[in-house]
Design a protein around this motif. Structure first.
Motif, PDB file in Angstrom:
ATOM      1  N   ALA A 133       0.822  -1.210   0.000  1.00 21.01           N
ATOM      2  CA  ALA A 133       0.000   0.000   0.000  1.00 21.01           C
ATOM      3  C   ALA A 133       0.856   1.259   0.000  1.00 21.01           C
ATOM      4  N   ARG A 134       2.029   1.178   0.661  1.00 19.17           N
ATOM      5  CA  ARG A 134       2.898   2.352   0.740  1.00 19.17           C
ATOM      6  C   ARG A 134       4.323   1.918   1.033  1.00 19.17           C
ATOM      7  N   THR A 135       5.267   2.614   0.421  1.00 16.43           N
ATOM      8  CA  THR A 135       6.681   2.401   0.711  1.00 16.43           C
ATOM      9  C   THR A 135       7.247   3.652   1.365  1.00 16.43           C
ATOM     10  N   THR A 136       8.180   3.436   2.258  1.00 14.93           N
ATOM     11  CA  THR A 136       8.935   4.525   2.867  1.00 14.93           C
ATOM     12  C   THR A 136      10.402   4.132   2.796  1.00 14.93           C
ATOM     13  N   ILE A 137      11.230   5.056   2.342  1.00 13.37           N
ATOM     14  CA  ILE A 137      12.671   4.816   2.253  1.00 13.37           C
ATOM     15  C   ILE A 137      13.358   5.890   3.091  1.00 13.37           C
ATOM     16  N   ARG A 138      14.245   5.435   3.962  1.00 15.56           N
ATOM     17  CA  ARG A 138      14.974   6.375   4.821  1.00 15.56           C
ATOM     18  C   ARG A 138      16.455   6.052   4.804  1.00 15.56           C
ATOM     19  N   GLY A 139      17.279   7.101   4.711  1.00 12.35           N
ATOM     20  CA  GLY A 139      18.712   6.927   4.857  1.00 12.35           C
ATOM     21  C   GLY A 139      19.026   6.619   6.305  1.00 12.35           C
ATOM     22  N   TRP A 140      20.020   5.760   6.528  1.00 13.22           N
ATOM     23  CA  TRP A 140      20.352   5.328   7.877  1.00 13.22           C
ATOM     24  C   TRP A 140      21.864   5.265   8.019  1.00 13.22           C
ATOM     25  N   ARG A 141      22.355   5.945   9.019  1.00 12.48           N
ATOM     26  CA  ARG A 141      23.785   5.926   9.304  1.00 12.48           C
ATOM     27  C   ARG A 141      24.058   4.878  10.380  1.00 12.48           C
ATOM     28  N   GLU A 142      24.592   3.765   9.951  1.00 14.88           N
ATOM     29  CA  GLU A 142      24.897   2.661  10.855  1.00 14.88           C
ATOM     30  C   GLU A 142      26.026   3.084  11.800  1.00 14.88           C
ATOM     31  N   LEU A 143      25.803   2.952  13.084  1.00 11.63           N
ATOM     32  CA  LEU A 143      26.817   3.335  14.074  1.00 11.63           C
ATOM     33  C   LEU A 143      27.600   2.118  14.550  1.00 11.63           C
ATOM     34  N   TYR A 144      26.908   1.076  14.957  1.00 11.78           N
ATOM     35  CA  TYR A 144      27.526  -0.178  15.376  1.00 11.78           C
ATOM     36  C   TYR A 144      26.820  -1.305  14.652  1.00 11.78           C
ATOM     37  N   GLY A 145      27.551  -2.379  14.445  1.00 14.89           N
ATOM     38  CA  GLY A 145      26.918  -3.531  13.824  1.00 14.89           C
ATOM     39  C   GLY A 145      27.935  -4.586  13.455  1.00 14.89           C
ATOM     40  N   VAL A 146      27.448  -5.589  12.827  1.00 13.31           N
ATOM     41  CA  VAL A 146      28.260  -6.697  12.353  1.00 13.31           C
ATOM     42  C   VAL A 146      28.987  -6.242  11.104  1.00 13.31           C
ATOM     43  N   ASP A 147      30.187  -6.698  10.913  1.00 10.95           N
ATOM     44  CA  ASP A 147      30.930  -6.382   9.699  1.00 10.95           C
ATOM     45  C   ASP A 147      30.270  -7.112   8.533  1.00 10.95           C
ATOM     46  N   THR A 148      29.562  -6.388   7.692  1.00  8.27           N
ATOM     47  CA  THR A 148      28.822  -6.992   6.583  1.00  8.27           C
ATOM     48  C   THR A 148      29.603  -6.915   5.280  1.00  8.27           C
ATOM     49  N   ALA A 149      30.831  -6.399   5.316  1.00  9.55           N
ATOM     50  CA  ALA A 149      31.620  -6.266   4.098  1.00  9.55           C
ATOM     51  C   ALA A 149      32.222  -7.604   3.668  1.00  9.55           C
ATOM     52  N   SER A 150      32.336  -8.537   4.587  1.00  6.51           N
ATOM     53  CA  SER A 150      32.970  -9.815   4.236  1.00  6.51           C
ATOM     54  C   SER A 150      31.975 -10.881   3.879  1.00  6.51           C
TER      55      SER A 150
END
Length: 93
Positions: A76-93
């Motif tokens: 019915a509706r989409t919302t897109i928001r930019g998000w600045r990740e501060l902490y998290g799992v290393d997703t680059a690998s």
């Protein structure tokens, strides 16, 4: 910067969602294989919609533009928001 996509479901279209799920899943599989998102999935109650975290604004826009759920009114509706990740799992690998 990551981009968070929220989908709000149309509760009257759950049968349509079931019929379109294989096509929607194929699109998710292709975007996953290309590394364009980090996480995606429905909320505990699928009637509450879904959420995805994408690597770029271009990726989330491309996904939404061709998603069968969006194109056929399941969403019915989409919302897109930019998000600045501060902490998290290393997703680059």
């Amino acid at each position: 910067m990551k981009y968070v996509l929220f989908y709000e479901s149309d509760p009257t279209k759950m049968a349509v969602a079931q019929a379109l799920f294989p096509e929607h899943r194929a699109r998710l599989d292709a975007f996953h294989a290309a590394g364009k998102f980090l996480f995606v999935g429905p909320f505990e109650d699928p009637r509450d919609g879904a959420m995805g975290i994408f690597r770029s604004r271009e990726a989330v826009d491309e996904f939404v533009a061709g998603d069968p759920f969006v194109l056929n009114g399941v969403v019915a509706r989409t919302t897109i928001r930019g998000w600045r990740e501060l902490y998290g799992v290393d997703t680059a690998s």
